[in-house]
Design an enzyme around this catalytic site. Sequence first.
Site, PDB file in Angstrom:
ATOM      1  N   GLY A 202       0.798  -1.210   0.000  1.00  0.00           N
ATOM      2  CA  GLY A 202       0.000   0.000   0.000  1.00  0.00           C
ATOM      3  C   GLY A 202       0.838   1.270   0.000  1.00  0.00           C
ATOM      4  O   GLY A 202       1.982   1.283  -0.425  1.00  0.00           O
ATOM      5  N   ASP A 227      -5.544  -8.087  -6.984  1.00  0.00           N
ATOM      6  CA  ASP A 227      -5.138  -7.957  -5.586  1.00  0.00           C
ATOM      7  C   ASP A 227      -3.965  -6.997  -5.500  1.00  0.00           C
ATOM      8  O   ASP A 227      -2.890  -7.260  -6.031  1.00  0.00           O
ATOM      9  CB  ASP A 227      -4.752  -9.325  -5.011  1.00  0.00           C
ATOM     10  CG  ASP A 227      -5.922 -10.303  -5.031  1.00  0.00           C
ATOM     11  OD1 ASP A 227      -7.045  -9.880  -4.681  1.00  0.00           O
ATOM     12  OD2 ASP A 227      -5.714 -11.469  -5.420  1.00  0.00           O
ATOM     13  N   LEU A 228      -4.155  -5.883  -4.820  1.00  0.00           N
ATOM     14  CA  LEU A 228      -3.177  -4.806  -4.765  1.00  0.00           C
ATOM     15  C   LEU A 228      -1.824  -5.298  -4.244  1.00  0.00           C
ATOM     16  O   LEU A 228      -1.737  -5.883  -3.161  1.00  0.00           O
ATOM     17  CB  LEU A 228      -3.690  -3.670  -3.877  1.00  0.00           C
ATOM     18  CG  LEU A 228      -2.778  -2.446  -3.737  1.00  0.00           C
ATOM     19  CD1 LEU A 228      -2.638  -1.731  -5.074  1.00  0.00           C
ATOM     20  CD2 LEU A 228      -3.328  -1.498  -2.675  1.00  0.00           C
ATOM     21  N   ASP A 229      -0.770  -5.063  -5.031  1.00  0.00           N
ATOM     22  CA  ASP A 229       0.611  -5.376  -4.659  1.00  0.00           C
ATOM     23  C   ASP A 229       0.837  -6.864  -4.384  1.00  0.00           C
ATOM     24  O   ASP A 229       1.750  -7.233  -3.639  1.00  0.00           O
ATOM     25  CB  ASP A 229       1.047  -4.559  -3.426  1.00  0.00           C
ATOM     26  CG  ASP A 229       1.081  -3.070  -3.705  1.00  0.00           C
ATOM     27  OD1 ASP A 229       1.293  -2.692  -4.877  1.00  0.00           O
ATOM     28  OD2 ASP A 229       0.889  -2.276  -2.767  1.00  0.00           O
ATOM     29  N   GLU A 230       0.034  -7.722  -4.969  1.00  0.00           N
ATOM     30  CA  GLU A 230       0.173  -9.158  -4.724  1.00  0.00           C
ATOM     31  C   GLU A 230       0.356  -9.970  -6.006  1.00  0.00           C
ATOM     32  O   GLU A 230       0.276 -11.196  -5.976  1.00  0.00           O
ATOM     33  CB  GLU A 230      -1.031  -9.680  -3.922  1.00  0.00           C
ATOM     34  CG  GLU A 230      -1.101  -9.132  -2.500  1.00  0.00           C
ATOM     35  CD  GLU A 230      -2.160  -9.812  -1.664  1.00  0.00           C
ATOM     36  OE1 GLU A 230      -2.721 -10.829  -2.116  1.00  0.00           O
ATOM     37  OE2 GLU A 230      -2.435  -9.317  -0.555  1.00  0.00           O
TER      38      GLU A 230
END
Length: 289
Positions: A202, A227-230
Amino acid sequence: MKSQIVTFLIKCPDQKGLVAKITSFFYEQGFNIVSCQQYVNSIEDTYFMRVRLNAEGTVISKEDLEKNFLKLATPLQFNWSVNYGDKKQNVAIMVSHTSHNLYDLLERAKEGRLDCNVKMIISNHNKLRHIAEMFNVPYYYLPVTKETKKEQETQVTKLLDSNKVDLVIMARYMQILSSEFINHYPERIINIHHSFLPAFQGANPYKKAYERGVKLIGATAHYATEDLDEGPIIEQDVKPVTHESTPTTLKRIGADIEKLVLARAVKNHLNNQIIVSGNRAIVFPEAGE
Protein backbone atom coordinates in the site's frame (compact mmCIF):
# COMPACT_ATOMS: atom_id res chain seq x y z
CA MET A 1 11.83 -17.33 -42.35
CA LYS A 2 14.42 -14.57 -42.35
CA SER A 3 17.48 -14.84 -40.14
CA GLN A 4 16.12 -14.16 -36.67
CA ILE A 5 15.89 -15.55 -33.16
CA VAL A 6 12.64 -17.32 -32.34
CA THR A 7 11.77 -17.85 -28.67
CA PHE A 8 9.39 -20.52 -27.37
CA LEU A 9 8.12 -20.52 -23.79
CA ILE A 10 6.64 -23.82 -22.64
CA LYS A 11 4.87 -24.92 -19.47
CA CYS A 12 3.44 -28.42 -19.01
CA PRO A 13 3.07 -31.34 -16.58
CA ASP A 14 6.48 -32.86 -15.95
CA GLN A 15 7.04 -36.18 -17.73
CA LYS A 16 9.85 -38.28 -19.15
CA GLY A 17 11.34 -37.49 -22.54
CA LEU A 18 10.27 -33.85 -22.81
CA VAL A 19 13.68 -32.45 -23.71
CA ALA A 20 14.25 -35.11 -26.36
CA LYS A 21 10.83 -34.63 -27.92
CA ILE A 22 11.04 -30.83 -28.00
CA THR A 23 14.60 -30.55 -29.28
CA SER A 24 14.03 -33.27 -31.87
CA PHE A 25 10.99 -31.38 -33.15
CA PHE A 26 12.96 -28.19 -33.72
CA TYR A 27 15.82 -30.09 -35.34
CA GLU A 28 13.38 -31.71 -37.76
CA GLN A 29 11.95 -28.29 -38.63
CA GLY A 30 15.42 -27.07 -39.60
CA PHE A 31 16.22 -24.85 -36.62
CA ASN A 32 19.49 -24.51 -34.75
CA ILE A 33 18.99 -24.33 -30.98
CA VAL A 34 20.86 -21.32 -29.60
CA SER A 35 19.97 -21.92 -25.96
CA CYS A 36 17.69 -24.20 -23.98
CA GLN A 37 16.81 -23.35 -20.38
CA GLN A 38 14.61 -25.49 -18.20
CA TYR A 39 13.21 -25.72 -14.70
CA VAL A 40 11.20 -28.41 -12.95
CA ASN A 41 8.95 -27.52 -10.03
CA SER A 42 8.95 -30.84 -8.22
CA ILE A 43 6.38 -29.63 -5.69
CA GLU A 44 3.80 -28.92 -8.39
CA ASP A 45 5.20 -31.52 -10.84
CA THR A 46 5.44 -28.85 -13.56
CA TYR A 47 8.04 -28.38 -16.28
CA PHE A 48 9.14 -25.06 -17.75
CA MET A 49 11.33 -24.41 -20.80
CA ARG A 50 12.65 -21.38 -22.64
CA VAL A 51 14.22 -22.31 -25.95
CA ARG A 52 15.80 -19.87 -28.43
CA LEU A 53 16.18 -20.89 -32.05
CA ASN A 54 18.17 -19.52 -34.96
CA ALA A 55 15.79 -19.42 -37.93
CA GLU A 56 18.50 -18.77 -40.53
CA GLY A 57 18.12 -21.13 -43.47
CA THR A 58 14.67 -22.42 -42.51
CA VAL A 59 11.95 -22.27 -45.13
CA ILE A 60 8.95 -23.06 -42.94
CA SER A 61 6.32 -20.33 -42.47
CA LYS A 62 5.16 -19.13 -39.07
CA GLU A 63 1.74 -20.65 -39.71
CA ASP A 64 3.13 -24.08 -40.58
CA LEU A 65 5.57 -24.00 -37.65
CA GLU A 66 2.79 -23.30 -35.17
CA LYS A 67 0.49 -25.86 -36.80
CA ASN A 68 3.19 -28.53 -36.60
CA PHE A 69 4.15 -27.59 -33.05
CA LEU A 70 0.53 -27.88 -31.98
CA LYS A 71 0.63 -31.57 -32.93
CA LEU A 72 3.41 -32.03 -30.38
CA ALA A 73 1.99 -29.64 -27.81
CA THR A 74 -1.59 -30.89 -27.55
CA PRO A 75 -1.03 -34.47 -26.31
CA LEU A 76 1.70 -33.28 -23.91
CA GLN A 77 -0.60 -30.54 -22.49
CA PHE A 78 1.70 -27.66 -23.36
CA ASN A 79 0.79 -24.12 -22.40
CA TRP A 80 3.05 -22.27 -24.83
CA SER A 81 3.81 -19.05 -26.63
CA VAL A 82 6.21 -18.05 -29.39
CA ASN A 83 7.92 -14.77 -30.20
CA TYR A 84 9.57 -14.30 -33.59
CA GLY A 85 11.79 -11.38 -32.65
CA ASP A 86 10.80 -9.51 -35.79
CA LYS A 87 9.31 -6.43 -34.17
CA LYS A 88 9.90 -4.24 -31.15
CA GLN A 89 7.17 -4.21 -28.53
CA ASN A 90 5.22 -1.00 -28.03
CA VAL A 91 5.36 0.36 -24.48
CA ALA A 92 3.34 2.93 -22.54
CA ILE A 93 4.60 4.43 -19.28
CA MET A 94 2.13 5.62 -16.64
CA VAL A 95 3.36 8.07 -13.98
CA SER A 96 2.05 10.52 -11.39
CA HIS A 97 4.47 12.85 -9.55
CA THR A 98 7.88 11.19 -9.31
CA SER A 99 10.29 11.30 -12.22
CA HIS A 100 13.23 8.99 -11.43
CA ASN A 101 11.76 5.82 -12.95
CA LEU A 102 10.48 7.71 -15.98
CA TYR A 103 13.87 9.31 -16.70
CA ASP A 104 15.62 5.97 -16.33
CA LEU A 105 13.28 4.04 -18.62
CA LEU A 106 13.34 6.71 -21.32
CA GLU A 107 17.14 6.91 -21.24
CA ARG A 108 17.52 3.12 -21.46
CA ALA A 109 15.06 2.94 -24.35
CA LYS A 110 16.80 5.79 -26.20
CA GLU A 111 20.19 4.11 -25.80
CA GLY A 112 18.85 0.73 -26.93
CA ARG A 113 19.31 -0.95 -23.56
CA LEU A 114 15.58 -1.64 -23.55
CA ASP A 115 14.48 -3.04 -26.90
CA CYS A 116 11.10 -1.32 -27.28
CA ASN A 117 9.20 1.62 -28.72
CA VAL A 118 7.97 4.01 -26.02
CA LYS A 119 4.74 5.09 -27.67
CA MET A 120 3.43 7.40 -24.96
CA ILE A 121 3.49 8.63 -21.39
CA ILE A 122 0.17 8.84 -19.55
CA SER A 123 -0.21 10.78 -16.32
CA ASN A 124 -2.91 11.99 -13.99
CA HIS A 125 -0.77 15.11 -13.44
CA ASN A 126 0.81 17.55 -15.86
CA LYS A 127 4.08 18.20 -13.99
CA LEU A 128 6.26 15.69 -15.89
CA ARG A 129 5.35 16.85 -19.41
CA HIS A 130 8.76 18.52 -19.82
CA ILE A 131 10.47 15.13 -19.53
CA ALA A 132 8.34 13.72 -22.33
CA GLU A 133 9.24 16.73 -24.47
CA MET A 134 12.96 16.17 -23.78
CA PHE A 135 12.68 12.65 -25.19
CA ASN A 136 10.14 13.56 -27.88
CA VAL A 137 7.52 11.16 -26.54
CA PRO A 138 3.77 12.00 -26.66
CA TYR A 139 2.41 12.96 -23.22
CA TYR A 140 -1.23 12.54 -22.30
CA TYR A 141 -2.52 14.38 -19.25
CA LEU A 142 -5.62 12.57 -18.05
CA PRO A 143 -6.64 13.77 -14.58
CA VAL A 144 -8.72 11.45 -12.45
CA THR A 145 -10.99 11.71 -9.45
CA LYS A 146 -13.02 9.12 -7.64
CA GLU A 147 -16.06 10.23 -9.63
CA THR A 148 -14.32 10.19 -13.04
CA LYS A 149 -12.20 7.04 -12.59
CA LYS A 150 -14.22 4.84 -14.93
CA GLU A 151 -14.32 7.48 -17.65
CA GLN A 152 -10.58 8.17 -17.33
CA GLU A 153 -9.70 4.48 -17.57
CA THR A 154 -11.83 4.22 -20.69
CA GLN A 155 -9.77 7.05 -22.21
CA VAL A 156 -6.55 5.30 -21.23
CA THR A 157 -7.71 1.99 -22.71
CA LYS A 158 -8.62 3.65 -26.01
CA LEU A 159 -5.18 5.28 -26.18
CA LEU A 160 -3.37 2.03 -25.45
CA ASP A 161 -5.39 -0.08 -27.86
CA SER A 162 -5.35 2.42 -30.71
CA ASN A 163 -1.55 2.58 -30.44
CA LYS A 164 -1.24 -1.22 -30.21
CA VAL A 165 0.59 -1.05 -26.89
CA ASP A 166 2.03 -4.42 -25.84
CA LEU A 167 3.24 -3.51 -22.33
CA VAL A 168 2.08 -0.97 -19.75
CA ILE A 169 4.66 0.14 -17.18
CA MET A 170 3.38 1.72 -13.97
CA ALA A 171 6.41 3.81 -13.06
CA ARG A 172 4.96 5.08 -9.78
CA TYR A 173 1.48 5.73 -11.15
CA MET A 174 -0.20 6.38 -7.81
CA GLN A 175 -3.68 5.19 -8.68
CA ILE A 176 -5.33 1.85 -8.00
CA LEU A 177 -6.38 0.34 -11.31
CA SER A 178 -9.81 -1.25 -11.65
CA SER A 179 -10.25 -4.98 -12.14
CA GLU A 180 -11.70 -4.30 -15.59
CA PHE A 181 -8.59 -2.41 -16.65
CA ILE A 182 -6.15 -4.96 -15.26
CA ASN A 183 -7.99 -7.92 -16.78
CA HIS A 184 -7.95 -6.19 -20.17
CA TYR A 185 -4.13 -6.50 -20.14
CA PRO A 186 -3.34 -9.78 -18.33
CA GLU A 187 0.38 -10.18 -17.61
CA ARG A 188 1.00 -7.01 -19.61
CA ILE A 189 1.11 -4.45 -16.77
CA ILE A 190 4.29 -4.16 -14.70
CA ASN A 191 4.19 -2.16 -11.48
CA ILE A 192 7.08 -0.95 -9.33
CA HIS A 193 6.37 -0.99 -5.61
CA HIS A 194 8.73 0.94 -3.38
CA SER A 195 9.25 -1.77 -0.79
CA PHE A 196 10.39 -5.38 -0.59
CA LEU A 197 7.02 -7.12 -0.89
CA PRO A 198 5.17 -8.61 0.88
CA ALA A 199 6.32 -6.13 3.53
CA PHE A 200 4.79 -2.64 3.64
CA GLN A 201 2.10 -2.98 1.02
CA GLY A 202 0.00 0.00 0.00
CA ALA A 203 0.86 3.67 0.45
CA ASN A 204 3.79 5.33 2.30
CA PRO A 205 6.03 2.24 2.60
CA TYR A 206 9.14 4.32 3.42
CA LYS A 207 7.38 5.91 6.37
CA LYS A 208 6.22 2.48 7.55
CA ALA A 209 9.75 1.10 7.09
CA TYR A 210 11.21 3.94 9.18
CA GLU A 211 8.68 3.40 11.94
CA ARG A 212 9.50 -0.32 11.98
CA GLY A 213 13.25 0.34 12.14
CA VAL A 214 14.14 -1.85 9.16
CA LYS A 215 17.76 -2.72 8.41
CA LEU A 216 17.09 -3.36 4.70
CA ILE A 217 15.19 -1.22 2.23
CA GLY A 218 14.02 -2.64 -1.07
CA ALA A 219 11.83 -2.47 -4.16
CA THR A 220 9.68 -4.97 -6.02
CA ALA A 221 8.55 -5.13 -9.65
CA HIS A 222 5.53 -7.34 -10.28
CA TYR A 223 2.69 -7.93 -12.70
CA ALA A 224 -0.43 -6.05 -11.68
CA THR A 225 -3.42 -8.15 -10.64
CA GLU A 226 -6.75 -7.44 -9.00
CA ASP A 227 -5.14 -7.96 -5.59
CA LEU A 228 -3.18 -4.81 -4.77
CA ASP A 229 0.61 -5.38 -4.66
CA GLU A 230 0.17 -9.16 -4.72
CA GLY A 231 0.80 -10.01 -8.38
CA PRO A 232 3.57 -12.35 -9.61
CA ILE A 233 6.95 -10.93 -8.55
CA ILE A 234 9.43 -10.44 -11.40
CA GLU A 235 12.37 -8.68 -9.74
CA GLN A 236 13.41 -7.53 -6.26
CA ASP A 237 16.47 -5.98 -4.66
CA VAL A 238 17.55 -4.52 -1.31
CA LYS A 239 20.22 -2.32 0.26
CA PRO A 240 21.26 -2.17 3.93
CA VAL A 241 20.29 0.88 5.99
CA THR A 242 20.85 1.87 9.62
CA HIS A 243 18.98 3.37 12.55
CA GLU A 244 20.27 6.76 11.41
CA SER A 245 18.23 6.58 8.21
CA THR A 246 15.31 8.99 8.07
CA PRO A 247 12.21 8.62 5.89
CA THR A 248 13.89 11.08 3.50
CA THR A 249 17.12 9.08 3.20
CA LEU A 250 15.15 5.84 2.88
CA LYS A 251 13.21 7.39 0.04
CA ARG A 252 16.41 8.52 -1.69
CA ILE A 253 18.06 5.11 -1.36
CA GLY A 254 14.86 3.40 -2.40
CA ALA A 255 14.59 5.48 -5.58
CA ASP A 256 17.92 4.11 -6.83
CA ILE A 257 16.82 0.54 -6.12
CA GLU A 258 13.48 1.11 -7.83
CA LYS A 259 15.11 2.20 -11.08
CA LEU A 260 17.28 -0.91 -11.32
CA VAL A 261 14.54 -3.33 -10.30
CA LEU A 262 11.97 -1.87 -12.70
CA ALA A 263 14.42 -1.76 -15.62
CA ARG A 264 15.42 -5.40 -15.07
CA ALA A 265 11.79 -6.49 -14.87
CA VAL A 266 10.88 -4.66 -18.08
CA LYS A 267 13.90 -6.11 -19.85
CA ASN A 268 12.96 -9.63 -18.69
CA HIS A 269 9.48 -9.16 -20.12
CA LEU A 270 10.66 -7.68 -23.41
CA ASN A 271 13.18 -10.52 -23.82
CA ASN A 272 10.52 -13.19 -23.29
CA GLN A 273 12.24 -14.54 -20.18
CA ILE A 274 9.12 -14.95 -18.02
CA ILE A 275 6.53 -17.69 -17.63
CA VAL A 276 3.73 -16.95 -15.16
CA SER A 277 2.52 -19.94 -13.19
CA GLY A 278 -0.31 -19.17 -10.80
CA ASN A 279 0.91 -16.24 -8.73
CA ARG A 280 4.59 -16.98 -9.36
CA ALA A 281 6.79 -15.64 -12.15
CA ILE A 282 9.40 -18.08 -13.45
CA VAL A 283 12.18 -15.75 -14.68
CA PHE A 284 14.88 -17.34 -16.81
CA PRO A 285 18.24 -15.55 -16.76
CA GLU A 286 19.67 -14.09 -19.93
CA ALA A 287 21.32 -16.85 -21.95
CA GLY A 288 24.10 -14.98 -23.67
CA GLU A 289 21.79 -12.70 -25.59
